[in-house]
Design an enzyme around this catalytic site. Structure first.
Site, short mmCIF file in Angstrom:
data_model
loop_
_atom_site.label_atom_id
_atom_site.label_comp_id
_atom_site.label_asym_id
_atom_site.label_seq_id
_atom_site.Cartn_x
_atom_site.Cartn_y
_atom_site.Cartn_z
N TYR A 54 24.87 -21.98 22.32
CA TYR A 54 23.60 -22.04 23.07
C TYR A 54 22.71 -23.21 22.60
CZ TYR A 54 24.88 -17.22 24.38
OH TYR A 54 25.52 -16.10 24.82
N SER A 231 14.99 -13.59 29.87
CA SER A 231 14.03 -14.14 30.81
C SER A 231 13.23 -15.21 30.11
CB SER A 231 13.09 -13.05 31.34
OG SER A 231 12.13 -13.65 32.19
N1 LIG Z 1 28.95 -13.22 25.24
C1 LIG Z 1 28.95 -13.96 26.32
O1 LIG Z 1 29.96 -14.55 26.72
C2 LIG Z 1 27.68 -14.09 27.12
C3 LIG Z 1 27.71 -14.63 28.41
C4 LIG Z 1 26.52 -14.71 29.12
C5 LIG Z 1 25.34 -14.26 28.55
N2 LIG Z 1 25.33 -13.76 27.27
C6 LIG Z 1 24.07 -13.28 26.64
O2 LIG Z 1 23.48 -12.32 27.48
C7 LIG Z 1 22.15 -12.72 27.80
C8 LIG Z 1 21.75 -12.22 29.17
O3 LIG Z 1 22.64 -12.66 30.15
P1 LIG Z 1 22.23 -13.71 31.28
O4 LIG Z 1 21.14 -14.59 30.82
O5 LIG Z 1 23.51 -14.33 31.73
O6 LIG Z 1 21.77 -12.77 32.49
P2 LIG Z 1 20.59 -11.70 32.70
O7 LIG Z 1 19.80 -11.52 31.48
O8 LIG Z 1 21.23 -10.54 33.33
O9 LIG Z 1 19.76 -12.41 33.84
C9 LIG Z 1 18.92 -13.50 33.61
C10 LIG Z 1 18.33 -13.90 34.95
O10 LIG Z 1 17.60 -12.79 35.49
C11 LIG Z 1 16.25 -13.16 35.70
N3 LIG Z 1 15.42 -12.02 35.33
C12 LIG Z 1 15.18 -11.56 34.08
N4 LIG Z 1 14.36 -10.50 34.09
C13 LIG Z 1 14.08 -10.27 35.40
C14 LIG Z 1 13.27 -9.32 36.06
N5 LIG Z 1 12.62 -8.38 35.38
N6 LIG Z 1 13.20 -9.37 37.40
C15 LIG Z 1 13.87 -10.30 38.10
N7 LIG Z 1 14.64 -11.24 37.53
C16 LIG Z 1 14.75 -11.23 36.18
C17 LIG Z 1 16.00 -14.35 34.82
O11 LIG Z 1 15.01 -15.17 35.39
P3 LIG Z 1 13.82 -15.87 34.53
O12 LIG Z 1 14.39 -16.32 33.23
O13 LIG Z 1 13.44 -16.99 35.43
O14 LIG Z 1 12.73 -14.86 34.37
C18 LIG Z 1 17.36 -15.04 34.84
O15 LIG Z 1 17.51 -15.82 35.99
C19 LIG Z 1 22.19 -14.24 27.68
O16 LIG Z 1 20.89 -14.78 27.56
C20 LIG Z 1 23.04 -14.39 26.44
O17 LIG Z 1 22.25 -14.15 25.28
C21 LIG Z 1 26.49 -13.65 26.57
#
Ligand SMILES: NC(=O)c1ccc[n+]([C@@H]2O[C@H](COP(=O)([O-])OP(=O)(O)OC[C@H]3O[C@@H](n4cnc5c(N)ncnc54)[C@H](OP(=O)(O)O)[C@@H]3O)[C@@H](O)[C@H]2O)c1
Length: 261
Positions: A54, A231
Site C-alpha cells: 500500500y 473510507s
Molecule cells: N488482503 C487483500 O488482498 C486486500 C484487498 C483489498 C482490500 N484490502 C483491505 O481491505 C480494505 C477495505 O477494502 P476496500 O477498500 O477494497 O473496499 P471497501 O472498504 O469495501 O470500500 C471502499 C469504498 O467504499 C466507499 N465507502 C466507504 N464507506 C462508505 C459508506 N459508509 N457509504 C458509502 N460508501 C462508502 C469508499 O468511498 P470513500 O473512500 O470515497 O468514502 C470506497 O470507495 C482496504 O482498504 C485494505 O486495507 C485487502
C-alpha cells in the site's frame, strides 16, 4: 445514532484480540492516508490494516504516534507482498522501520506467492513471530486447501485468513470449514462487495434509521467476521464504526444472508 459501548473483539489463537471493525487503508497514500488514519483513530478505530504494497506504512506510523494512543490499545496489521517471498525478514524489518514500531500485531502473507501456499514462507513468518517481530502471523487470500497445506507442513494453522467478503459473498460452507479449523474470517472490501442500493439492504437500513453501509458492517459484527472498511471521507469513517447502537434481528440476518445465494 451514536456508538455505544466498546467494540467487541474476537481472540485469535495465540491471544491477539481483534476488534470486529477495523480501518482499511488501501488505496490511500501520502497526506490522504495520514489524514484518514488520524481521523479513524480519533473516531475510535483501534485496528488499522496496511500492507507493504500500500506504500502508506510511514503515514500510518506517523498517525499512530500523533494519536497519543498507547501501543497496547492498537492492533496494527501489515502484509508481505507475494513477490517478497524469500525475503521475508528484510521485508518485515522495513515495515517496522516505516511504521516506527518494534512489533506489528498481525503480519499476513498478502497473497499465496505465485498461487502456491509456500510453507517455506509460512515458516519464515512463524520464525519472525517467535523472534518477536510480529505478535501473530496469518494469511490473506488463501483457500482451505492452502491453509491445510500450511498446517500439515508446519503443525500450525494460520489463525486468520483475510478474504474478499460481504453479505453477497456469504458461503456457509467456507464459514463452516474455517470455523472447524478455528480460523477467523477477516473481510476485505466489505462495502465494495455489496450493492448498497439492494432493496433488502435499504429496507433494513430504513427500519433502523441507519445507512446501508452500517447494516453491512453490523452484519459482519453479528456473524463474528472482522470487517475493515476503508473510507477517505471523514463522515463515512465515523459512520462505518458507528454500528453498536442497533442490532439486526434473526429474520433480518437471514434476509441478508440470502443475498449470497
Ligand atoms: N488482503 C487483500 O488482498 C486486500 C484487498 C483489498 C482490500 N484490502 C483491505 O481491505 C480494505 C477495505 O477494502 P476496500 O477498500 O477494497 O473496499 P471497501 O472498504 O469495501 O470500500 C471502499 C469504498 O467504499 C466507499 N465507502 C466507504 N464507506 C462508505 C459508506 N459508509 N457509504 C458509502 N460508501 C462508502 C469508499 O468511498 P470513500 O473512500 O470515497 O468514502 C470506497 O470507495 C482496504 O482498504 C485494505 O486495507 C485487502
Amino acid at each position: 445514532m451514536s456508538a455505544t459501548g466498546t467494540m467487541p473483539t474476537v481472540t485469535l489463537r495465540g491471544g491477539l484480540q481483534m476488534p470486529l471493525v477495523g480501518f482499511g487503508t488501501w488505496p490511500m497514500t501520502g497526506r490522504e492516508a495520514g489524514r484518514a488514519v488520524s481521523e479513524a483513530l480519533e473516531a475510535g478505530y483501534r485496528l488499522i490494516d496496511t500492507a507493504t504494497m500500500y506504500r502508506n506504512e510511514r503515514e500510518v506510523g506517523r498517525a499512530i504516534r500523533d494519536s497519543g494512543l498507547r501501543r497496547d490499545q492498537l492492533v496494527i496489521t501489515t502484509k508481505l507482498p507475494q513477490e517478497r517471498a524469500g525475503r521475508e525478514r528484510e521485508t518485515i524489518e522495513a515495515s517496522l522501520e516505516a511504521l516506527g514500531l518494534e512489533q506489528v500485531d498481525l503480519w499476513l502473507i498478502h497473497w499465496p506467492p505465485g498461487g502456491d501456499a509456500r510453507p517455506d514462507t509460512w515458516a519464515e513468518l512463524l520464525r519472525a513471530r517467535d523472534d518477536g517481530l510480529a505478535h501473530t502471523v496469518g494469511v490473506s487470500n488463501y483457500s482451505i486447501a492452502q491453509l491445510d497445506e500450511l498446517q500439515h507442513t508446519s503443525g500450525e494453522m494460520p489463525p486468520i485468513d483475510q478474504i474478499p467478503w460481504g453479505p453477497s459473498l456469504l458461503d456457509q460452507r467456507l464459514v463452516a470449514e474455517l470455523a472447524e479449523r478455528a480460523v477467523v474470517l477477516e473481510s476485505y472490501s466489505p462495502i465494495k462487495n455489496t450493492n448498497l442500493r439492494d432493496p433488502v439492504l435499504t429496507a433494513i437500513a430504513a427500519r433502523h434509521g441507519v445507512t446501508a453501509a452500517q447494516v453491512v458492517v453490523r452484519w459482519h459484527l453479528q456473524h463474528g467476521f472482522v470487517a475493515i472498511p476503508k473510507s477517505s471521507t471523514r463522515s463515512r469513517i465515523a459512520e462505518n464504526l458507528d454500528v453498536l447502537g442497533f442490532s439486526l434481528d434473526p429474520e433480518e440476518l437471514r434476509r441478508l444472508d440470502a443475498l449470497g445465494r
